[in-house]
Design a protein around this motif. Structure first.
Motif, PDB file in Angstrom:
ATOM      1  N   GLY A  41      32.145  37.921  37.358  1.00 61.71           N
ATOM      2  CA  GLY A  41      32.349  39.345  37.105  1.00 61.71           C
ATOM      3  C   GLY A  41      31.048  40.103  37.259  1.00 61.71           C
ATOM      4  N   ALA A  42      30.856  41.128  36.415  1.00 61.55           N
ATOM      5  CA  ALA A  42      29.653  41.953  36.485  1.00 61.55           C
ATOM      6  C   ALA A  42      28.725  41.676  35.304  1.00 61.55           C
ATOM      7  N   GLN A  43      28.805  40.472  34.744  1.00 61.51           N
ATOM      8  CA  GLN A  43      28.022  40.148  33.542  1.00 61.51           C
ATOM      9  C   GLN A  43      26.524  40.357  33.754  1.00 61.51           C
ATOM     10  N   ARG A  44      26.069  40.091  34.965  1.00 63.24           N
ATOM     11  CA  ARG A  44      24.649  40.251  35.272  1.00 63.24           C
ATOM     12  C   ARG A  44      24.145  41.656  34.975  1.00 63.24           C
ATOM     13  N   THR A  45      24.959  42.667  35.291  1.00 56.25           N
ATOM     14  CA  THR A  45      24.515  44.050  35.103  1.00 56.25           C
ATOM     15  C   THR A  45      24.480  44.423  33.622  1.00 56.25           C
ATOM     16  N   ASP A  46      25.097  43.602  32.780  1.00 51.43           N
ATOM     17  CA  ASP A  46      25.071  43.810  31.330  1.00 51.43           C
ATOM     18  C   ASP A  46      24.013  42.925  30.670  1.00 51.43           C
ATOM     19  N   HIS A  67      24.493  42.337  47.297  1.00 48.59           N
ATOM     20  CA  HIS A  67      24.085  42.130  45.910  1.00 48.59           C
ATOM     21  C   HIS A  67      24.339  43.339  45.020  1.00 48.59           C
ATOM     22  N   ILE A  68      24.796  44.445  45.600  1.00 47.66           N
ATOM     23  CA  ILE A  68      25.214  45.583  44.769  1.00 47.66           C
ATOM     24  C   ILE A  68      26.507  45.152  44.078  1.00 47.66           C
ATOM     25  N   GLU A  69      26.466  45.131  42.752  1.00 46.56           N
ATOM     26  CA  GLU A  69      27.537  44.443  42.022  1.00 46.56           C
ATOM     27  C   GLU A  69      28.944  45.002  42.291  1.00 46.56           C
ATOM     28  N   PRO A  70      29.139  46.326  42.240  1.00 45.76           N
ATOM     29  CA  PRO A  70      30.492  46.809  42.523  1.00 45.76           C
ATOM     30  C   PRO A  70      30.957  46.473  43.944  1.00 45.76           C
ATOM     31  N   HIS A  71      30.059  46.448  44.897  1.00 47.54           N
ATOM     32  CA  HIS A  71      30.447  46.083  46.265  1.00 47.54           C
ATOM     33  C   HIS A  71      30.916  44.628  46.301  1.00 47.54           C
ATOM     34  N   GLN A  72      30.109  43.760  45.691  1.00 51.63           N
ATOM     35  CA  GLN A  72      30.447  42.337  45.681  1.00 51.63           C
ATOM     36  C   GLN A  72      31.804  42.117  45.014  1.00 51.63           C
ATOM     37  N   LEU A  73      32.025  42.792  43.891  1.00 54.46           N
ATOM     38  CA  LEU A  73      33.269  42.562  43.153  1.00 54.46           C
ATOM     39  C   LEU A  73      34.478  43.119  43.881  1.00 54.46           C
TER      40      LEU A  73
END
Ligand SMILES: *[C@@H]1O[C@H](CO)[C@@H](O)[C@H](O)[C@H]1NC(C)=O
Ligand SMILES: *[C@@H]1O[C@H](CO)[C@@H](O)[C@H](O)[C@H]1NC(C)=O
Ligand SMILES: *[C@@H]1O[C@H](CO)[C@@H](O)[C@H](O)[C@H]1NC(C)=O
Ligand SMILES: *[C@@H]1O[C@H](CO)[C@@H](O)[C@H](O)[C@H]1NC(C)=O
Ligand SMILES: *[C@@H]1O[C@H](CO)[C@@H](O)[C@H](O)[C@H]1NC(C)=O
Ligand SMILES: *[C@@H]1O[C@H](CO)[C@@H](O)[C@H](O)[C@H]1NC(C)=O
Ligand SMILES: *[C@@H]1O[C@H](CO)[C@@H](O)[C@H](O)[C@H]1NC(C)=O
Ligand SMILES: [Cu+2]
Length: 697
Positions: free
Chosen positions: A193-198, A661-667
């Motif tokens: 998920g996007a855990q990295r950005t948190d 590596h832009i998180e929303p793009h990857q997801l």
């Protein structure tokens, strides 16, 4: 051959003691948990405890799940309790550290050993790194990726949920074992998920066996001089991503700050100097090593990361791009930066004012502490944002940054001086004094801007230590059959993030450990056409195979960001797992005299919309020379409207993730899987299960 693998794995498994009773260099006990875990042994054991915590909150050290914490705020650099009704944590020393983060935003984050970011792991080149990860999250699964580690012979330790392993379920644990290779500045982060950005990330430093002679002498203290950069959001990622995909934002006027109330003003993108889009998630604040300053909080009420130096010495600093969305332009007031390495490779040093770091990239620089009187300096990571209509960084954007303090005075940080420096100390860049910028994601700034990218693009940097000739890709080997084209864009039917028009979805089981036999129906492989010609929906497990006939041969990837269907364009930082590729060429689009992108490159052709792999326009595989100075990286920015050609040798069997590596793009699906040297698949699968049995996983 098979026997050799089994014996190797058996030896690894038997030499690694069980989790129970293990003594770790680092864990979440207070005495071991100072945020810096240095190990000089051949085998290094670390422990990660992952849990959800709240910012600005102290918890009892022995609290069980669900115990109350106590909320604090910063008042003249002291923590003051915000809640009077809770008797816990009256005495802060009895409690866990209170993470003030950006000084303002009260929200949840992911903690590793009760920290944001997680501890800095420091190991020697070639060491065996063992990390026991305990997932104490309530509901979420996780996995840890070791960004930039090649994972040779251990592709199942790459830490991508559903690709290299089954994710670690809530309440579960997993032991990672891998060799620290190559040496340099790396990092680890959640790949679920996007855990990295948190906040679920940290630095991984692999010390070189020796520093190449041509470099000047410097102090190398990775535990003190490593900077992780993260753009921070007001909400945790889960809320944020739900909002991006809803027509109505959920913002209400919360007392913390005025926030836009009209939903349609929420996600208006800004631009970079070439007019390419940045966003769409609006910038909120930025943190360096977990600390920063939300723009509306005063300097008297913040706590910034502080980096100590002594006058007269030269230091190695390491920058790690951990951002979710925004590229940063990094500088230190009143200091030049001597760029010496990127993504684990030393380069011929270049002196610059600014280093652009996009998410996933790392840059190391030397800083000479040459000042005698002034002691406090700002370290700034500013977004590349300008207003789309004027291409000028208007006053609405000028505080979109992440800041930290460089101090020559160990004893105290003078926040009053820093406050003053913030507005008056910034580098002056104009036509008289032109500032040099490394790693621009476009061809150049316009001269009147005072910034210059010339000779400092990533492909113009050169390796300091030439690799042996026999480890270099051979351009003469490159044919149509060994070239793959990947267009990163928004050309799917729904204008969401894709590669070659395909939204990547995760397979239902882990490819590396379970194999792809069971998921054939979810796969899309034929890149010469739309993925499902009869349907609009182009979601699939996007995977390409580098066949065994390319073993030990040169493979070429062409990453592009062509804007074919909409009047906008985007620069994407692309990361390939399992390799450090050679960046042999970067191509740009054409630009107007105001710097704005006019049109995409003509070197590549794709349909309109671009829903398949592009091709070379003239149909001929170009001969692109490589030298033993050609830069090597694992993450590279693809310019808006342009392309990047990377060559590497297919010598590392495994399922490797390739993604923006832009998180929303990857997801959203800007990702795919590279199945490298398929022939080794069955072997790897068996070895993987064997490791699992022997290590009790
Ligand atoms: C640990 O928990 C007990 C109650 O379970 C409490 O009395 C004690 O004060 C706690 N210790 C610390 C250091 O928080
Ligand atoms: C790193 O920083 C800490 C805290 O400022 C200091 O005590 C320590 O001496 C520094 N380490 C080195 C090797 O200078
Ligand atoms: C930075 O480099 C420039 C050009 O090499 C030089 O003129 C300037 O004095 C340097 N500044 C500092 C603070 O070292
Ligand atoms: C840049 O110049 C082009 C060509 O004159 C013009 O169409 C475009 O609007 C300009 N862009 C900006 C942001 O000024
Ligand atoms: C690198 O290339 C140069 C020029 O071709 C050559 O002279 C040198 O020997 C090479 N170095 C290595 C380590 O192969
Ligand atoms: C490798 O084999 C595949 C099919 O097995 C073929 O399509 C491809 O062209 C071959 N590649 C090369 C470089 O010969
Ligand atoms: C590509 O992007 C540029 C810059 O935003 C824009 O001027 C151009 O119209 C776009 N091309 C297409 C086909 O949309
Ligand atoms: Cu992207």
């Amino acid at each position: 051959m098979i026997l050799k693998y089994y014996i190797t794995v058996l030896i690894i498994a038997l030499t690694v003691p069980s989790i129970k009773g293990q003594s770790y260099i680092c864990d979440d006990t207070p005495e071991n948990n100072n945020g810096e875990c240095e190990c000089s042994a051949d085998v290094c054991y670390f422990k990660f405890v992952i849990e959800h915590l709240q910012t600005l909150t102290a918890y009892e050290k022995n609290a069980t799940m669900g115990s109350p914490g106590r909320v604090y705020y910063l008042d003249n650099h002291n923590l003051k309790p915000a809640t009077k009704n809770r008797m816990v944590c009256e005495d802060l020393s009895e409690c866990t550290e209170t993470h003030t983060v950006d000084g303002s935003t009260y929200r949840s984050f992911f903690a590793i050993n009760k920290r944001i970011p997680g501890p800095t792991l420091i190991v020697n080149n070639g060491a065996t790194v063992v990390v026991d990860v305990f997932n104490f999250l309530v509901t979420e699964e996780t996995s840890i990726h070791w960004h930039g580690m090649h994972q040779r012979k251990t592709p199942w330790m790459d830490g991508v949920g559903y690709i290299s392993q089954c994710p670690i379920e809530a309440g579960g644990s997993f032991r990672y074992i891998f060799k620290a290779e190559p040496a340099g500045t790396f990092w680890y982060h959640s790949h679920s998920g996007a855990q990295r950005t948190d906040g679920l990330f940290g630095a991984l430093i692999v010390r070189e066996s020796e520093i190449p002679i041509p470099l000047p002498a410097f102090e190398d203290i990775p535990g003190n001089h490593t900077l992780t950069l993260l753009d921070w959001q007001r909400e945790a990622s889960l809320n944020l991503f739900v909002q991006i995909h809803s027509s109505l934002g959920y913002f209400e006027n919360v007392n913390v700050d005025q926030v836009p109330t009209a939903a349609n003003t929420l996600y208006v993108p800004s631009c970079s100097a070439d007019g390419a889009e940045i966003g769409p998630i609006p910038y909120w604040s930025g943190i360096i090593n977990g600390k920063g300053k939300y723009k509306k909080i005063s300097f008297s009420n913040i706590d910034l990361s502080t980096f100590n130096v002594e006058s007269g010495k030269t230091y190695r600093f390491r920058l790690i791009g951990a951002q979710g969305n925004y590229a940063y332009k990094f500088s230190v007031d009143n200091h030049n930066l001597t760029l010496i390495a990127t993504d684990g490779y030393f380069i011929v040093p270049v002196v610059v004012d600014y280093i652009i770091v996009h998410t996933g990239e790392r840059y190391d620089f030397l800083l000479s502490a040459s000042h005698a009187t002034k002691t406090n300096f700002l370290m700034r990571a500013e977004t590349l944002e300008v207003n789309c209509a004027t291409l000028v960084r208007g006053s609405n954007l000028q505080y979109n940054d992440a800041i930290a303090v460089l101090t020559y005075d160990k004893s105290r940080v003078d926040y009053a001086a820093i406050s003053n420096e913030y507005t008056s100390g910034k580098k002056t860049c104009n036509t008289q004094h032109v500032c040099k910028v490394a790693n621009c994601p476009f061809k150049n700034y316009i001269p009147s801007s005072g910034f210059d990218c010339s000779n400092l693009h990533v492909q113009e940097l050169t390796l300091l230590v030439p690799p042996p000739e026999n480890q270099l890709p051979k351009p003469s080997e490159v044919t149509m059959e060994s070239t793959w084209f990947f267009n990163f864009g928004f050309d799917s039917t729904a204008f969401t993030s894709t590669v070659n028009g395909r939204n990547f979805i995760l397979p239902t089981m882990s490819l590396q450990t379970q194999g792809d036999g069971g998921i054939k129906s979810e796969l899309c492989k034929d890149l010469s056409d739309r993925c499902q010609p009869d349907e609009d929906d182009c979601e699939c497990v996007h995977m390409i195979s580098i066949g065994s006939n390319l073993s030990q041969r040169t493979v070429r990837f062409v990453f592009s960001s062509l804007n074919t269907t909409r009047d906008y364009s985007f620069a994407h930082p692309i990361h390939l797992h399992g390799h450090s590729f050679h960046v042999v060429k970067v191509g740009y689009g054409s630009y107007y005299s105001n710097g704005s992108l006019k049109d995409s490159t003509k070197d590549l052709t794709c349909g309109v919309p671009c829903l398949k792999a592009p091709t070379w326009t003239d149909g001929i595989t170009p001969y692109i020379p490589i030298t033993n100075k050609t830069i090597q990286k694992d993450t590279v920015i693809v310019p808006a409207g342009g392309y990047v050609v990377v060559d590497f040798i297919a010598d590392n069997p495994g399922y490797w993730f390739l993604h923006c590596h832009i998180e929303p793009h990857q997801l959203e699906g800007m990702a795919l899987v590279i199945n490298e040297l398929e022939s080794s698949k069955i072997l790897i699968r068996q070895v993987c299960i064997l490791v699992g049995i022997l290590t009790g996983q």
